[in-house]
Design an enzyme around this catalytic site. Sequence first.
Site, PDB file in Angstrom:
ATOM      1  N   TYR A 231     -53.756  55.672  -4.084  1.00 23.15           N
ATOM      2  CA  TYR A 231     -52.624  56.419  -3.509  1.00 23.15           C
ATOM      3  C   TYR A 231     -52.285  55.908  -2.100  1.00 23.15           C
ATOM      4  O   TYR A 231     -51.269  56.298  -1.522  1.00 23.15           O
ATOM      5  CB  TYR A 231     -52.919  57.933  -3.420  1.00 23.15           C
ATOM      6  CG  TYR A 231     -53.275  58.614  -4.709  1.00 23.15           C
ATOM      7  CD1 TYR A 231     -53.040  58.019  -5.950  1.00 23.15           C
ATOM      8  CD2 TYR A 231     -53.858  59.883  -4.703  1.00 23.15           C
ATOM      9  CE1 TYR A 231     -53.383  58.663  -7.130  1.00 23.15           C
ATOM     10  CE2 TYR A 231     -54.201  60.533  -5.880  1.00 23.15           C
ATOM     11  CZ  TYR A 231     -53.965  59.919  -7.090  1.00 23.15           C
ATOM     12  OH  TYR A 231     -54.310  60.565  -8.239  1.00 23.15           O
TER      13      TYR A 231
ATOM     14  N   PRO B 149     -63.680  73.663  -7.807  1.00 23.68           N
ATOM     15  CA  PRO B 149     -62.717  74.761  -7.708  1.00 23.68           C
ATOM     16  C   PRO B 149     -61.565  74.571  -8.702  1.00 23.68           C
ATOM     17  O   PRO B 149     -61.058  73.458  -8.875  1.00 23.68           O
ATOM     18  CB  PRO B 149     -62.226  74.665  -6.250  1.00 23.68           C
ATOM     19  CG  PRO B 149     -63.356  74.005  -5.518  1.00 23.68           C
ATOM     20  CD  PRO B 149     -63.922  73.016  -6.506  1.00 23.68           C
ATOM     21  N   ALA B 150     -61.176  75.665  -9.343  1.00 22.13           N
ATOM     22  CA  ALA B 150     -60.197  75.607 -10.440  1.00 22.13           C
ATOM     23  C   ALA B 150     -58.840  75.073  -9.992  1.00 22.13           C
ATOM     24  O   ALA B 150     -58.106  74.511 -10.798  1.00 22.13           O
ATOM     25  CB  ALA B 150     -60.032  76.989 -11.046  1.00 22.13           C
TER      26      ALA B 150
ATOM     27  N   GLY C  30     -53.280  68.118  -5.140  1.00 18.39           N
ATOM     28  CA  GLY C  30     -53.106  66.708  -5.469  1.00 18.39           C
ATOM     29  C   GLY C  30     -52.395  65.969  -4.343  1.00 18.39           C
ATOM     30  O   GLY C  30     -51.597  66.571  -3.612  1.00 18.39           O
TER      31      GLY C  30
ATOM     32  N   GLY D 279     -56.975  72.568  -7.260  1.00 14.26           N
ATOM     33  CA  GLY D 279     -57.091  71.565  -6.200  1.00 14.26           C
ATOM     34  C   GLY D 279     -55.706  71.161  -5.739  1.00 14.26           C
ATOM     35  O   GLY D 279     -54.703  71.420  -6.424  1.00 14.26           O
TER      36      GLY D 279
ATOM     37  N   HIS E   2     -60.768  55.424 -11.801  1.00 18.04           N
ATOM     38  CA  HIS E   2     -59.395  55.919 -11.919  1.00 18.04           C
ATOM     39  C   HIS E   2     -58.774  55.658 -13.306  1.00 18.04           C
ATOM     40  O   HIS E   2     -57.903  56.404 -13.754  1.00 18.04           O
ATOM     41  CB  HIS E   2     -58.531  55.252 -10.844  1.00 18.04           C
ATOM     42  CG  HIS E   2     -57.304  56.015 -10.493  1.00 18.04           C
ATOM     43  ND1 HIS E   2     -56.792  56.050  -9.222  1.00 18.04           N
ATOM     44  CD2 HIS E   2     -56.463  56.768 -11.228  1.00 18.04           C
ATOM     45  CE1 HIS E   2     -55.707  56.808  -9.202  1.00 18.04           C
ATOM     46  NE2 HIS E   2     -55.487  57.247 -10.415  1.00 18.04           N
TER      47      HIS E   2
END
Length: 302
Positions: free
Chosen positions: A52, A17-18, A22, A20, A121
């Site tokens: 994260y 999907p264009a 974060g 997202g 990453h």
Amino acid sequence: MPSAQTTFPLNTETAIPAVGFGTYLISNDDAEGAIHSAIAAGYRHIDTASGYRNEETVGAGIRKGLEAEGLSRADMFVTAKLWPGNPAWGDAPKTGSQTIEECDASLSRLGLDYVDLYLIHAPYGGEMRLEQWRALLDLQAAGKARSIGVSNFNESHLDEIAAAGLPMPDANQIELHPWSQKPGLLAHMAKHDIAPIAYSSLVPLSTWRTEPGQDSAKTDEMKADGAAFQGMADKYGVSEAQLLLRWGVQNGYAVLPKSLNPDRMRQNIDLFSFTIDDADMAQMATMDRGDGVAWASGDPSK
Ligand code: A2P
């Protein structure tokens, strides 16, 4: 009519999907509620990473959001990332088998049995880099990742995979915005059919990461630029943030805005009711300032 559910292809079976949501710098106290709100606002793509340190609460937010909106796992696109280690920080690079274990641990923390996209990453793995990539190919073959890719890789890191004769990544997630356009890297990626995913699209906002402790290597010149895109945004009747995000999706990059504010969450996914005209896109193309600024704590090209 393009909409927030517009997607870009990653491989023969997977599309991203264009827009997202974060999750970098979202605390464990906030993550569950923020992800739930994002899904309620229409986001169907969540981007997270073991680095994260919020996968459990992000996973809880995904479950809560799906349940509240009457959605199923298949309605959602989830990206997770391998922390590859970094010898420069005394953090041994992950071996192939550790890479598999790390992915399993992320799936378990997220409460998922697969992710839609799994990324390395950063190219910090040094001599283990190819072994890590081979492990991602195994994870894809095992159905634990529908698509696989990398993040913060430059041309030489991608060439290393090509030279080894291995299948190339489906995507490379990199810092992309009008001040860091990376035309050479993008051309190289296009040659190998590697989809760009943009992080830190909002860097040019004067309010971007101004809190103490938030990574940023913005120059004084950038800080002095203030509302650099406000005039253009006014022309389209949108916010500067929407203009910057629209620049990404109009170039074909999935974008990953993050906000804890539900109004801004909705604003950041509302990118399909206006188009930046050719003259403004051409003007923005001249505004490149080279390398990114979002990852001040290390040079990901090493
Ligand atoms: P907030 O959560 O208060 O909305 P990054 O993901 O690159 O770190 O950038 C996120 C930052 O941008 C956050 O500080 C967020 O603040 C801010 N932000 C997100 N969306 C908008 C927006 N539409 N307008 C202004 N600031 C925004």
